[in-house]
Design a protein around this motif. Sequence first.
Motif, PDB file in Angstrom:
ATOM      1  N   GLU A  58       7.909 -38.540 -24.765  1.00 15.74           N
ATOM      2  CA  GLU A  58       7.664 -39.573 -23.749  1.00 15.74           C
ATOM      3  C   GLU A  58       6.357 -40.306 -24.035  1.00 15.74           C
ATOM      4  N   THR A  59       5.343 -39.562 -24.428  1.00 14.06           N
ATOM      5  CA  THR A  59       4.057 -40.171 -24.759  1.00 14.06           C
ATOM      6  C   THR A  59       4.191 -41.140 -25.930  1.00 14.06           C
ATOM      7  N   ARG A  60       5.063 -40.799 -26.873  1.00  7.53           N
ATOM      8  CA  ARG A  60       5.282 -41.648 -28.043  1.00  7.53           C
ATOM      9  C   ARG A  60       6.282 -42.781 -27.767  1.00  7.53           C
ATOM     10  N   ASP A  61       6.717 -42.894 -26.510  1.00  2.95           N
ATOM     11  CA  ASP A  61       7.696 -43.924 -26.108  1.00  2.95           C
ATOM     12  C   ASP A  61       9.018 -43.786 -26.837  1.00  2.95           C
ATOM     13  N   VAL A  62       9.335 -42.571 -27.237  1.00  6.78           N
ATOM     14  CA  VAL A  62      10.615 -42.294 -27.884  1.00  6.78           C
ATOM     15  C   VAL A  62      11.653 -41.923 -26.823  1.00  6.78           C
ATOM     16  N   LEU A  63      11.181 -41.298 -25.756  1.00 12.44           N
ATOM     17  CA  LEU A  63      12.048 -40.854 -24.672  1.00 12.44           C
ATOM     18  C   LEU A  63      11.568 -41.466 -23.363  1.00 12.44           C
ATOM     19  N   SER A  64      12.495 -41.977 -22.591  1.00 16.36           N
ATOM     20  CA  SER A  64      12.152 -42.547 -21.291  1.00 16.36           C
ATOM     21  C   SER A  64      13.392 -42.553 -20.407  1.00 16.36           C
ATOM     22  N   GLU A  65      13.200 -42.962 -19.178  1.00 13.00           N
ATOM     23  CA  GLU A  65      14.313 -43.031 -18.234  1.00 13.00           C
ATOM     24  C   GLU A  65      15.409 -43.966 -18.727  1.00 13.00           C
ATOM     25  N   ASN A  66      15.005 -44.993 -19.476  1.00 12.42           N
ATOM     26  CA  ASN A  66      15.967 -45.982 -19.965  1.00 12.42           C
ATOM     27  C   ASN A  66      16.394 -45.762 -21.407  1.00 12.42           C
ATOM     28  N   ASP A  67      15.839 -44.742 -22.043  1.00 12.79           N
ATOM     29  CA  ASP A  67      16.208 -44.438 -23.423  1.00 12.79           C
ATOM     30  C   ASP A  67      16.256 -42.924 -23.585  1.00 12.79           C
ATOM     31  N   ILE A  68      17.423 -42.368 -23.385  1.00  9.30           N
ATOM     32  CA  ILE A  68      17.571 -40.909 -23.410  1.00  9.30           C
ATOM     33  C   ILE A  68      18.261 -40.428 -24.687  1.00  9.30           C
ATOM     34  N   GLN A  69      18.189 -41.234 -25.741  1.00  7.06           N
ATOM     35  CA  GLN A  69      18.809 -40.843 -27.001  1.00  7.06           C
ATOM     36  C   GLN A  69      18.326 -39.476 -27.501  1.00  7.06           C
ATOM     37  N   PRO A  70      17.012 -39.164 -27.392  1.00  6.53           N
ATOM     38  CA  PRO A  70      16.565 -37.829 -27.827  1.00  6.53           C
ATOM     39  C   PRO A  70      17.265 -36.693 -27.073  1.00  6.53           C
ATOM     40  N   LEU A  71      17.553 -36.901 -25.787  1.00  5.80           N
ATOM     41  CA  LEU A  71      18.257 -35.867 -25.027  1.00  5.80           C
ATOM     42  C   LEU A  71      19.678 -35.694 -25.549  1.00  5.80           C
ATOM     43  N   LYS A  72      20.284 -36.791 -25.973  1.00  5.71           N
ATOM     44  CA  LYS A  72      21.616 -36.699 -26.569  1.00  5.71           C
ATOM     45  C   LYS A  72      21.558 -35.897 -27.875  1.00  5.71           C
ATOM     46  N   GLU A  73      20.537 -36.178 -28.672  1.00  5.04           N
ATOM     47  CA  GLU A  73      20.393 -35.468 -29.951  1.00  5.04           C
ATOM     48  C   GLU A  73      20.238 -33.973 -29.706  1.00  5.04           C
ATOM     49  N   ILE A  74      19.436 -33.622 -28.705  1.00  2.00           N
ATOM     50  CA  ILE A  74      19.230 -32.208 -28.382  1.00  2.00           C
ATOM     51  C   ILE A  74      20.523 -31.589 -27.878  1.00  2.00           C
ATOM     52  N   ALA A  75      21.219 -32.309 -27.003  1.00  2.00           N
ATOM     53  CA  ALA A  75      22.457 -31.786 -26.422  1.00  2.00           C
ATOM     54  C   ALA A  75      23.492 -31.463 -27.488  1.00  2.00           C
ATOM     55  N   THR A  76      23.592 -32.300 -28.520  1.00  2.00           N
ATOM     56  CA  THR A  76      24.593 -32.083 -29.569  1.00  2.00           C
ATOM     57  C   THR A  76      24.326 -30.809 -30.369  1.00  2.00           C
ATOM     58  N   LYS A  77      23.096 -30.310 -30.289  1.00  2.00           N
ATOM     59  CA  LYS A  77      22.731 -29.118 -31.057  1.00  2.00           C
ATOM     60  C   LYS A  77      22.872 -27.845 -30.230  1.00  2.00           C
ATOM     61  N   MET A  78      23.333 -27.973 -28.974  1.00  2.00           N
ATOM     62  CA  MET A  78      23.482 -26.821 -28.101  1.00  2.00           C
ATOM     63  C   MET A  78      24.927 -26.332 -28.088  1.00  2.00           C
ATOM     64  N   PRO A  79      25.146 -25.023 -27.832  1.00  2.00           N
ATOM     65  CA  PRO A  79      26.513 -24.480 -27.811  1.00  2.00           C
ATOM     66  C   PRO A  79      27.410 -25.159 -26.774  1.00  2.00           C
ATOM     67  N   ASN A  80      26.839 -25.518 -25.621  1.00  2.00           N
ATOM     68  CA  ASN A  80      27.621 -26.169 -24.559  1.00  2.00           C
ATOM     69  C   ASN A  80      27.427 -27.677 -24.606  1.00  2.00           C
ATOM     70  N   SER A  81      27.470 -28.240 -25.808  1.00  2.00           N
ATOM     71  CA  SER A  81      27.162 -29.655 -25.997  1.00  2.00           C
ATOM     72  C   SER A  81      28.101 -30.565 -25.200  1.00  2.00           C
ATOM     73  N   ASP A  82      29.376 -30.206 -25.100  1.00  2.00           N
ATOM     74  CA  ASP A  82      30.327 -31.062 -24.381  1.00  2.00           C
ATOM     75  C   ASP A  82      29.927 -31.203 -22.916  1.00  2.00           C
ATOM     76  N   GLU A  83      29.551 -30.096 -22.308  1.00  2.00           N
ATOM     77  CA  GLU A  83      29.138 -30.122 -20.904  1.00  2.00           C
ATOM     78  C   GLU A  83      27.881 -30.968 -20.724  1.00  2.00           C
ATOM     79  N   LEU A  84      26.894 -30.770 -21.603  1.00  2.00           N
ATOM     80  CA  LEU A  84      25.636 -31.513 -21.497  1.00  2.00           C
ATOM     81  C   LEU A  84      25.857 -33.002 -21.731  1.00  2.00           C
ATOM     82  N   LEU A  85      26.664 -33.325 -22.722  1.00  2.51           N
ATOM     83  CA  LEU A  85      26.929 -34.737 -23.006  1.00  2.51           C
ATOM     84  C   LEU A  85      27.710 -35.382 -21.861  1.00  2.51           C
ATOM     85  N   GLY A  86      28.543 -34.594 -21.199  1.00  7.31           N
ATOM     86  CA  GLY A  86      29.246 -35.110 -20.029  1.00  7.31           C
ATOM     87  C   GLY A  86      28.286 -35.457 -18.911  1.00  7.31           C
ATOM     88  N   THR A  87      27.295 -34.594 -18.697  1.00  4.68           N
ATOM     89  CA  THR A  87      26.278 -34.853 -17.675  1.00  4.68           C
ATOM     90  C   THR A  87      25.459 -36.083 -18.042  1.00  4.68           C
TER      91      THR A  87
END
Length: 222
Positions: A58-87
């Motif tokens: 967030e400090t590096r302006d990579v992640l924000s309320e309007n740009d959650i791409q990093p959260l998507k990247e993290i979600a894809t690496k989790m075992p329950n990725s489908d559930e997280l990506l759905g959320t």
Amino acid sequence: MHGITYLDLKKQIAYNVATSDRHREKLDSLKSFFREDINSPRQYEKIETISELLRVLETRDVLSENDIQPLKEIATKMPNSDELLGTIGRYEWTQKQKELPIYQVPETILGKVRISPNEKFSTENFNNGISLLKKQRIYEAVIENIGTFWCALGRNLKIRECVIDEINQNYGDRYAKATRLMEFYEQRADPESWFFDLCHALDETKMVLLRKKIQQIMMMNF
């Protein structure tokens, strides 16, 4: 009930990383993935929890309320990725509706934007919103099982050596020492990351089974 917020989304992602098996390995892998975004060797080495990683992004302006791409990247690496990506998808849908004129978003439609019980990330089970009973059970589990490793745990919780020495001198058995250690930690722990920090410290203390035990308690419904 309102749609999931940005803060809720970050907490859900962080919780899934912190409570996963071999979460330290996952954190190291995520740090490596975002190394260029972190863009600071010193800052890179200081990141010890997933919450800290998200704050740096967030400090590096990579992640924000309007740009959650990093959260998507993290979600894809989790075992329950489908559930997280759905959320995440539901969060993005809610955000898009905010950009539309009010008359284009009828209340009957907004009323359908709900998070099911299995998808909802309740603050009642997380961080400073955790029930007192659950936090008590977590601390009791640590106190009862840490044994002779209480001192090492204190160091890995970043508690000063002088405090550890004082506990060692003024309290008799290991149970009393561990109790005072956790009391001290509770007084000074970051309310947003105390559980993640504790899990990480237990891993560093080579108390993986105990870390898994408190993760199980955290996921219990009480």
